[in-house]
Design a protein around this motif. Structure first.
Motif, PDB file in Angstrom:
ATOM      1  N   ALA A 206      18.337  31.801  48.271  1.00 20.33           N
ATOM      2  CA  ALA A 206      19.022  30.681  47.704  1.00 20.33           C
ATOM      3  C   ALA A 206      20.371  30.351  48.232  1.00 20.33           C
ATOM      4  O   ALA A 206      21.024  31.292  48.597  1.00 20.33           O
ATOM      5  N   SER A 320      29.708  26.390  44.525  1.00 23.16           N
ATOM      6  CA  SER A 320      29.942  27.534  43.211  1.00 23.16           C
ATOM      7  C   SER A 320      28.538  28.350  43.426  1.00 23.16           C
ATOM      8  O   SER A 320      28.790  29.666  43.022  1.00 23.16           O
ATOM      9  N   GLU A 321      27.504  27.713  43.095  1.00 19.99           N
ATOM     10  CA  GLU A 321      26.072  28.846  43.216  1.00 19.99           C
ATOM     11  C   GLU A 321      26.077  29.714  44.417  1.00 19.99           C
ATOM     12  O   GLU A 321      25.650  30.696  44.307  1.00 19.99           O
ATOM     13  N   SER A 324      28.278  32.818  44.619  1.00 20.03           N
ATOM     14  CA  SER A 324      27.418  33.911  44.020  1.00 20.03           C
ATOM     15  C   SER A 324      26.236  34.397  44.747  1.00 20.03           C
ATOM     16  O   SER A 324      26.062  35.646  44.778  1.00 20.03           O
ATOM     17  N   ASN A 325      25.294  33.379  45.147  1.00 21.80           N
ATOM     18  CA  ASN A 325      23.891  33.764  45.661  1.00 21.80           C
ATOM     19  C   ASN A 325      24.298  34.702  46.961  1.00 21.80           C
ATOM     20  O   ASN A 325      23.555  35.332  47.406  1.00 21.80           O
ATOM     21  N   ALA A 327      26.579  36.464  47.696  1.00 21.11           N
ATOM     22  CA  ALA A 327      27.385  38.037  47.389  1.00 21.11           C
ATOM     23  C   ALA A 327      26.670  38.971  47.963  1.00 21.11           C
ATOM     24  O   ALA A 327      27.379  40.098  48.204  1.00 21.11           O
ATOM     25  N   ARG A 328      25.291  39.000  47.799  1.00 23.23           N
ATOM     26  CA  ARG A 328      24.493  40.099  47.975  1.00 23.23           C
ATOM     27  C   ARG A 328      24.406  40.424  49.591  1.00 23.23           C
ATOM     28  O   ARG A 328      24.093  41.596  49.562  1.00 23.23           O
ATOM     29  N   THR A 370      33.903  29.671  45.139  1.00 24.44           N
ATOM     30  CA  THR A 370      34.824  30.855  44.426  1.00 24.44           C
ATOM     31  C   THR A 370      35.977  30.320  43.702  1.00 24.44           C
ATOM     32  O   THR A 370      36.243  30.743  42.581  1.00 24.44           O
ATOM     33  N   LEU A 373      34.729  28.286  40.562  1.00 19.85           N
ATOM     34  CA  LEU A 373      34.462  29.044  39.148  1.00 19.85           C
ATOM     35  C   LEU A 373      35.534  29.972  38.735  1.00 19.85           C
ATOM     36  O   LEU A 373      35.306  30.490  37.701  1.00 19.85           O
TER      37      LEU A 373
ATOM     38  N   ARG B  91      26.205  34.698  35.099  1.00 23.15           N
ATOM     39  CA  ARG B  91      26.426  35.813  36.157  1.00 23.15           C
ATOM     40  C   ARG B  91      27.828  36.304  36.076  1.00 23.15           C
ATOM     41  O   ARG B  91      28.784  35.470  35.902  1.00 23.15           O
ATOM     42  N   ASN B  93      30.336  37.911  38.398  1.00 26.85           N
ATOM     43  CA  ASN B  93      30.492  38.243  39.709  1.00 26.85           C
ATOM     44  C   ASN B  93      31.595  39.443  40.129  1.00 26.85           C
ATOM     45  O   ASN B  93      32.661  38.937  39.821  1.00 26.85           O
ATOM     46  N   PHE B  95      32.180  42.442  43.245  1.00 26.52           N
ATOM     47  CA  PHE B  95      31.322  43.381  44.514  1.00 26.52           C
ATOM     48  C   PHE B  95      31.492  44.895  43.967  1.00 26.52           C
ATOM     49  O   PHE B  95      32.490  45.224  43.681  1.00 26.52           O
ATOM     50  N   PRO B 100      23.074  45.494  43.097  1.00 24.24           N
ATOM     51  CA  PRO B 100      22.335  44.800  44.055  1.00 24.24           C
ATOM     52  C   PRO B 100      22.707  43.550  44.627  1.00 24.24           C
ATOM     53  O   PRO B 100      22.633  42.974  45.688  1.00 24.24           O
ATOM     54  N   LYS B 101      22.714  42.607  43.699  1.00 21.80           N
ATOM     55  CA  LYS B 101      23.219  41.127  44.050  1.00 21.80           C
ATOM     56  C   LYS B 101      24.748  41.030  44.170  1.00 21.80           C
ATOM     57  O   LYS B 101      25.035  39.760  44.252  1.00 21.80           O
ATOM     58  N   ASN B 102      25.569  42.050  43.849  1.00 22.53           N
ATOM     59  CA  ASN B 102      27.024  41.740  43.553  1.00 22.53           C
ATOM     60  C   ASN B 102      27.231  40.701  42.566  1.00 22.53           C
ATOM     61  O   ASN B 102      28.537  40.306  42.282  1.00 22.53           O
ATOM     62  N   ARG B 293      34.546  35.375  37.335  1.00 21.87           N
ATOM     63  CA  ARG B 293      33.947  34.065  37.702  1.00 21.87           C
ATOM     64  C   ARG B 293      32.316  33.691  36.970  1.00 21.87           C
ATOM     65  O   ARG B 293      31.352  33.549  37.396  1.00 21.87           O
ATOM     66  N   PHE B 295      29.347  32.233  35.165  1.00 26.23           N
ATOM     67  CA  PHE B 295      28.842  30.737  34.959  1.00 26.23           C
ATOM     68  C   PHE B 295      27.544  30.967  34.676  1.00 26.23           C
ATOM     69  O   PHE B 295      26.830  32.125  35.005  1.00 26.23           O
TER      70      PHE B 295
END
Lengths: 491, 500
Positions: A206, A320-321, A324-325, A327-328, A370, A373, B91, B93, B95, B100-102, B293, B295
């Motif tokens: 993503a 924005s998305e 977050s996407n 971050a993993r 970041t 948001l 979500r 957010n 860390f 797993p996805k933070n 954050r 959303f």
């Protein structure tokens, strides 16, 4: 037999099904072509010769056993490196995923395999699909086969260049803001962004979840439609996938190829009247509009007043998305890990890893997102952008009450030289000026070659209502029948 | 610096007004995780119940578990909440390696259920606890910090993460602030969590076991002077039993009062409760609040429960525990006070199950509220975790009713049960604790006692029946208490030719 690499996917499938050539021969021809030219083009990040030949042998065996083959069985395909392929390296063009071999196939890859297509390898792209030139690939850019000193578009430059360089007859792209269509336009190939939700995102790494759409890239409209039909359709693993039948895209492409657009009403977007576009691009576009008129289409002007806010809205929503996407990617479970010397804290290792693993454009967008948001800014940025998105959707809905489809140039400028737009991000972002509104709306759009400007390809974009993907194929196919396909100079 | 005596609890609640609030997390007992098809069983080998989705592998996507949404709506309905007609996941957010996805897929400003209440009985009075919201989210994995002294991340040389728990559906239930409970604040907190646990258990959507973490509770506490605004609150975590809920509130009230008394101010922070000392210590400060954050989750479609389905779920709700208890009280023939003591001891279901296993209500109640409650209190565990099961207690009572155990022996057997030695029958046999009912052996003991005490025997023969007590005592002594005193007495009188 004439050069297998010059044939369309439809032709290859026919030859294989008819026993005039084998899937293995077709795969070899393309692997040889890749070996011959890809050091200059750099369309591929990973070539899976062994996997391709194995898949090709399986198709030949099935044919020998008398099994019925699908419409693309034995046809080679390149897959953009942002789509997961089981056991085959998938980097999304980023150092942070270097060496990662996913334990699973994306749904569209499963469907490609089930259809008997032969995956040649993974194509180059801007890191995490963020860019319009492949200059942000962590593994070096792809060169445009029309002029190796110019960009092939992005982010899916590898998928487009592989077609133009005859390394593959079909490739998979992903389109978040134009990443299928703009590379198609600047390489003289066809790129289609299906309706959002028409193709599964499961296994697509993503970038921006509400915009990302996988789709087909090919040298002809019919080939694109054939590939579209194979990968599209509801997927229960993607909640945003639409549980409805795939629009009849192949039939529509064949209907369009008859060259008759009588009764079809096409809209020219007032707001895309050429401001900021290169004159050569506008000239080629106007010629194409004339050609469409000759085919019987009625052309009217349609105002979409909110389209001018599409670019800023996109550059709030997508980052924005993405913030977050992405971050993993922290070095904990997979991919790159830097700085884990036993003396540093987990937080430090995550931070060092992300600093080392992400390139400049990705970092820029993570920071933008970041910020957008953040508490206190959310309403002004992300919230406002979502409202703009709603207004753009209304513009589209209103437009489609007047016309069957909208047309525009795909991108304001032809392939530009490397380095021309990297110093000012905004100049790079403008490449997607005409493609972004569709992503915000969620409808389908296709780029089809419509002529040349200063010897470089120009693309025309057809935008259709959601789940009316067939409509854009019909128009694109008709135009193709009038102006023909484009052939790049020999490499 | 002069040392002043710490204020007593009574003194503190006289001067300050506590406001409490509770955030409870309940792990749902669905077969599969919230967003993937992985199993949810407790206690599996680490990282064996995982897939690309719950590991957050690149490209994977969530699909919401309908059973979890249904369970959450049922909880909301049982707590008298309104059910959202349309809401989204969001979500959150931040860390952290166990996520797993933070980011955690949760709900933010659009909870599935909102604005309800739960009535809780405290000392015979109903207290209505307002429910702010009930929302659905995914659980995180578990991090094990190895090599440090505390098991916490500081000082650890290595951290291991188990993602089996990652993605298990988690329901968060948040109360509205609860003012006005005064000195009873700790008891109210405990009663609320107890009642909530019982409600959720009655719905059959979770096993709500605090010791396994399927029910977790964060306690918010603040103090203010009468007539003034509410004070700064702290959030106490790591509260792992009902007893701890009460202790944590009490301890935090005392600590905050001491800070305020000395002119200090309360810092908004997370505090950790320590089971061993009953104290809380400072965790992470929330003054520099993490910006999550939030959303809307773009990978999931909005939840829009069909009102007809919600109505159906509402009409199919089971009898709520409070109603159920009233019925039990009638059936068991208990006074309000007796029933309250059963409830306070957390023994309602234990007694119910014991009765179902064959015991009389009186017998069941006697053991759970007597010997076992004392034992639980001594060892600081929940009654249900004391070591005896309803089946054990029912069996014990049956052995007593059959005359195989007397009261004293039964207590000894119960000790064995609690110590994990086996079932009452097994322990009775293994330890040779059965009442000596073999008349032959008893007759011998009786004859022996008569022979050893001729003077007393004569008195009995002369009609002074009361004197037989001394002979009974002698027999009980030689049989080490394993004889039934009544039987012994009858035997003695018969032997001496006297009518009882």
């Amino acid at each position: 037999m004439s050069d297998l690499t010059r044939m369309t996917a439809a032709q290859l499938a026919g030859l294989i099904a008819g026993g005039e050539t084998s899937a293995v021969e077709v795969a070899r021809a393309h692997l040889d072509r890749i070996a011959a030219v890809d050091d200059r083009v750099h369309a591929f990040l990973h070539v899976d010769a062994e996997g391709a030949l194995e898949a090709a042998r399986a198709v030949d065996a099935r044919r020998a056993a008398g099994e019925e083959l699908g419409p693309l069985a034995g046809v080679p395909v390149g897959v953009k490196d942002v789509v997961t392929t089981r056991g085959v390296p998938t980097t999304a063009g980023s150092k942070i995923l270097e060496g990662w071999r996913p334990p699973y196939d994306a749904t569209i890859v499963e469907r490609l395999r089930a259809a008997g297509t032969v995956m040649l390898g993974k194509t180059n792209m801007d890191e995490f699909a963020m860019g319009s030139s492949t200059e942000y690939s962590a593994y070096g850019p792809t060169n445009n086969p029309w002029d190796l000193g110019r960009i092939p578009g992005g982010s899916g430059g590898g998928s487009a260049a592989a077609l133009a360089a005859y390394e593959a007859p079909l490739t998979i792209g992903t389109d978040t803001g134009g990443s299928i269509r703009q590379p198609g336009a600047v390489t003289g190939t066809v790129g289609a962004k299906p309706t959002y939700g028409g193709t599964s995102r499961y296994g697509l790494i993503a970038f921006s979840s509400s915009l990302d759409t996988p789709g087909p890239c090919a040298r002809t409209v019919e080939d694109a439609a054939l590939l579209h039909a194979v990968i599209a359709g509801h997927d229960p693993r993607d909640s945003t996938s639409i549980p409805a039948p795939v629009p009849p895209v192949v039939e529509a492409a064949r209907l369009g190829a008859t060259g008759d657009l009588t009764g079809v009403k096409l809209g020219l977007v007032t707001q895309f009247a050429g401001e900021g576009a290169e004159p050569g691009v506008m000239a080629a576009f106007r010629d194409a509009v004339d050609a469409l008129t000759k085919l019987g289409a009625e052309i009217v002007e349609v105002s979409c007043p909110n389209f001018e806010y599409a670019l800023p809205a996109y550059y709030l929503i997508a980052p924005s998305e993405c913030s977050s996407n992405l971050a993993r990617f922290d070095g904990v479970r997979f991919g790159l890990r830097v700085g884990d010397d036993g003396a540093k804290s987990l937080e430090e290792v995550m931070s060092i890893t992300r600093d080392a693993g992400f390139g400049p454009e990705v970092k820029r967008r993570i920071m933008l997102g970041t910020y957008a948001l953040s508490s206190g800014y959310y309403d002004a940025y992300y919230g406002q952008a979502q409202k703009v998105r709603t207004l753009i959707t209304r513009d589209f809905t209103a437009a489609f009450e007047q016309v069957d489809a909208l047309i525009s140039p795909t991108t304001p400028f032809v392939a530009f030289p490397f380095g021309a737009r990297t110093s000012d991000p905004y100049q790079m972002y403008l490449a997607d000026l005409y493609t972004i509104p569709t992503n915000l709306y969620g409808g389908p759009a296709i780029s089809v070659p419509c002529g040349l400007s200063e010897g470089l390809p120009v693309g025309l974009q057809v935008m259709a209502p959601t789940m009316a993907d067939d409509r854009m194929y019909r128009v694109a196919s008709a135009l193709e029948s009038a102006v023909g396909t484009l052939t790049p100079p020999a490499l | 610096m002069s040392t002043t005596a710490l204020p007593t609890y009574d003194d503190v609640v006289e001067r300050y007004e506590p406001v409490i609030g509770l955030e409870t997390h309940v792990e749902l007992g669905t077969n599969t995780k919230m967003f993937c098809a992985c199993p949810t069983g407790f206690g599996a080998e680490p990282n064996t119940q995982v897939c690309p989705v719950c590991l957050g592998l690149p490209g994977s996507l969530p699909v919401a578990n309908r059973a979890a949404i249904e369970a959450t709506i049922r909880i909301g309905l049982a707590l008298n909440c309104s059910i959202a007609e349309w809401c989204r996941f969001a979500r959150k957010n931040y860390f952290y390696p166990d996520m797993p996805k933070n980011f955690q897929t949760s709900q933010y400003d659009e909870p599935l259920c909102f604005d309800g209440w739960l009535d809780v009985e405290v000392d015979g009075e109903m207290v209505r606890i307002g429910i702010e919201r009930v929302h659905l989210e995914e659980d995180t994995g578990k991090t094990l910090h190895v090599g440090g002294a505390t098991g916490r991340i500081h000082g650890a040389t290595e951290s291991l993460v188990d993602y089996n728990r990652a993605g298990i559906p988690l329901v968060e239930i948040v109360t509205k602030p609860i003012p006005g409970t005064g000195a009873k604040a700790p008891v109210v907190a405990r009663a609320y969590v107890t009642e909530l646990r019982d409600v959720i258990r009655s719905l059959g959507v979770s096993d709500v076991r605090m010791e396994q973490g399927s029910l977790r509770c964060d306690v918010n506490t603040s103090l203010n002077l009468p007539g003034e605004d509410w004070g700064t609150r702290t959030e106490t975590k790591n509260v792992n039993s009902l007893r701890s809920v009460e202790r944590a509130v009490r301890s935090e009230i005392l600590r905050q009062a001491a800070v305020l008394d000395s002119g200090g101010r309360i810092v908004q922070e997370t505090r950790h409760f320590h089971e061993d000392t009953g104290d809380t210590t400072s965790g992470r400060s929330k003054e520099t609040a993490t910006d999550y954050r939030y959303f809307p989750e773009p990978d999931l479609v909005p939840i829009a429960p069909d009102p007809a389905w919600v109505a159906e779920l509402k009409s199919a709700l089971p009898e709520l525990p409070r109603v159920h208890r009233t019925r039990l009280q009638e059936r068991w023939g208990l006074t309000d006070l007796d029933m309250q003591s059963v409830v306070n001891a957390g023994a309602v279901e234990l007694i119910e199950e014991t009765v179902a296993a064959g015991a009389t209500p009186a017998g069941a109640r006697k053991w759970w509220l007597g010997e076992l409650a004392r034992r639980a209190n001594e060892t600081g565990v929940e009654l249900a975790a004391v070591g005896a099961t309803p089946a054990h207690v029912a069996e014990l009572q049956r052995l007593v009713d059959e005359g195989k155990l007397n009261d004293k022996l039964a207590r000894t057997v119960l000790e064995g049960v609690v110590a994990g030695e086996g079932t009452p029958s097994e322990i009775m046999a293994a330890r040779g604790l059965e009442v000596v009912s073999d008349t032959g052996a008893l007759t011998a003991a009786v004859d022996e006692a008569i022979a050893a005490n001729p003077a007393i025997a004569d008195k009995v023969r002369d009609g002074k029946v009361a004197a037989a007590g001394a002979l009974v005592g002698a027999v009980m002594k030689t049989t080490r208490g394993q004889a039934d005193a009544k039987t012994v007495r009858e035997l003695i009188l018969a032997r001496l030719g006297v009518q009882g």
